[in-house]
Design an enzyme around this catalytic site. Structure first.
Site, short mmCIF file in Angstrom:
data_model
loop_
_atom_site.label_atom_id
_atom_site.label_comp_id
_atom_site.label_asym_id
_atom_site.label_seq_id
_atom_site.Cartn_x
_atom_site.Cartn_y
_atom_site.Cartn_z
N PHE A 139 0.87 -1.19 0.00
CA PHE A 139 0.00 0.00 0.00
C PHE A 139 0.90 1.24 0.00
CE2 PHE A 139 -3.35 2.86 1.01
CZ PHE A 139 -4.54 2.20 0.80
N SER A 160 0.05 -2.04 5.80
CA SER A 160 0.72 -1.99 7.10
C SER A 160 0.01 -2.85 8.15
CB SER A 160 0.80 -0.55 7.59
OG SER A 160 1.58 0.19 6.68
N PHE A 161 -1.29 -2.98 8.00
CA PHE A 161 -2.07 -3.80 8.95
C PHE A 161 -1.56 -5.23 9.01
CE2 PHE A 161 -5.79 -6.28 10.23
CZ PHE A 161 -6.28 -5.55 11.30
N ILE A 207 -1.00 7.40 5.36
CA ILE A 207 -1.13 8.85 5.14
C ILE A 207 -2.51 9.30 5.60
CG2 ILE A 207 -1.09 10.64 3.35
CD1 ILE A 207 0.87 8.68 1.84
N ASP A 267 -5.57 10.67 3.34
CA ASP A 267 -6.28 9.75 2.45
C ASP A 267 -6.88 8.56 3.21
OD1 ASP A 267 -5.27 11.38 0.51
OD2 ASP A 267 -3.52 10.12 0.11
N THR A 268 -6.81 8.57 4.49
CA THR A 268 -7.17 7.36 5.23
C THR A 268 -8.11 7.66 6.39
OG1 THR A 268 -4.92 6.66 4.79
CG2 THR A 268 -6.18 5.28 6.25
N HIS A 305 -9.52 5.63 8.30
CA HIS A 305 -9.22 4.75 9.45
C HIS A 305 -7.71 4.75 9.76
CE1 HIS A 305 -8.78 2.39 5.86
NE2 HIS A 305 -8.37 1.32 6.48
N ARG A 350 10.13 12.27 3.41
CA ARG A 350 10.82 11.33 4.31
C ARG A 350 11.27 10.07 3.60
NH1 ARG A 350 6.49 12.55 9.13
NH2 ARG A 350 6.74 14.78 8.86
N1 INI Z 1 -2.36 0.41 4.50
C1 INI Z 1 -1.24 1.14 4.54
O1 INI Z 1 -0.14 0.59 4.69
N2 INI Z 1 -1.30 2.50 4.41
C2 INI Z 1 -2.47 3.15 4.25
O2 INI Z 1 -2.45 4.41 4.14
C3 INI Z 1 -3.67 2.39 4.20
N3 INI Z 1 -4.96 3.04 3.97
O3 INI Z 1 -4.98 4.18 3.52
O4 INI Z 1 -6.00 2.45 4.19
C4 INI Z 1 -3.59 1.00 4.33
N4 INI Z 1 -4.70 0.25 4.28
C5 INI Z 1 -4.68 -1.17 4.03
C6 INI Z 1 -4.52 -1.98 5.31
O5 INI Z 1 -3.21 -1.87 5.81
C7 INI Z 1 -4.80 -3.46 5.03
O6 INI Z 1 -3.91 -3.94 4.05
C8 INI Z 1 -6.24 -3.73 4.55
O7 INI Z 1 -7.17 -3.17 5.43
C9 INI Z 1 -6.51 -5.26 4.48
O8 INI Z 1 -6.39 -5.87 5.76
#
Ligand code: INI
Length: 158
Positions: free
Chosen positions: A23, A61-62, A87, A90-91, A93, A132
């Site tokens: 992502f 990142s999740f 970011i 744009d997010t 959550h 960064r």
């Molecule tokens: N994951 C990120 O690493 N950065 C983000 O900004 C982001 N946004 O914007 O939603 C993001 N979402 C995806 C999340 O990490 C999971 O992959 C997804 O929810 C599936 O579990």
């Protein structure tokens, strides 16, 4: 008195795994390049056939904590580096993703005893993330240095 301090003398022997979120890959690919540049300049083999470096890609990142836990549990690595970019602009959550990633990574590190560098950029805007990730400074470089320091330190303390 013992003083424990990670040095960079034996960096070339540290085994590293980098876990990268896809992502915002415009940013995470740049962090990865900075990371690889630093590792290679410290004597780590970063070529495709390297026996001391692996790279794992996750969707976002999740997902960093779960895959980090699997990799850290293999005993193949002295240190892991997680790379991601969340970011806020744009997010909706943002807080959920950042909180799960940061708490998850910290707890995996404590549970496995393997240092895991938190290389997840959390910014308000894409511009700040770009700054960064290379436009001004590439924090991927710093994350790699921190990994080498922690990898050496944990070897001393073990
Ligand atoms: N994951 C990120 O690493 N950065 C983000 O900004 C982001 N946004 O914007 O939603 C993001 N979402 C995806 C999340 O990490 C999971 O992959 C997804 O929810 C599936 O579990």
């Amino acid at each position: 008195m013992a003083i424990f301090e990670g040095t960079f003398e034996d960096s070339s022997r540290i085994r590293v795994c980098i876990v990268v979120a896809r992502f915002n890959d415009l940013i995470t690919n740049k962090l990865l390049s900075g990371c690889l540049d630093c590792l290679s300049r410290h004597g780590i083999d970063t070529k495709e056939e390297s026996e001391q470096l692996d790279i794992a890609w996750v969707p976002g990142s999740f997902e960093l904590p779960l895959v980090s836990k699997k990799l850290a549990s293999t005993s193949k690595y002295d240190v892991l580096i997680t790379l991601g970019a969340v970011i806020r602009g744009d997010t909706p959550h943002f807080d959920v993703v950042v909180s799960e990633a940061s708490k998850g990574i910290a707890s995996v590190s404590r549970e496995t005893g393997i240092p895991i560098i938190f290389g997840v950029l959390t910014t308000d805007t894409m511009q700040q993330a770009l700054e960064r990730a290379g436009i001004k400074n590439n924090l991927g470089w710093s994350y790699a240095l921190q990994a080498l320091e922690m990898g050496a330190l944990i070897k001393q303390v073990n």
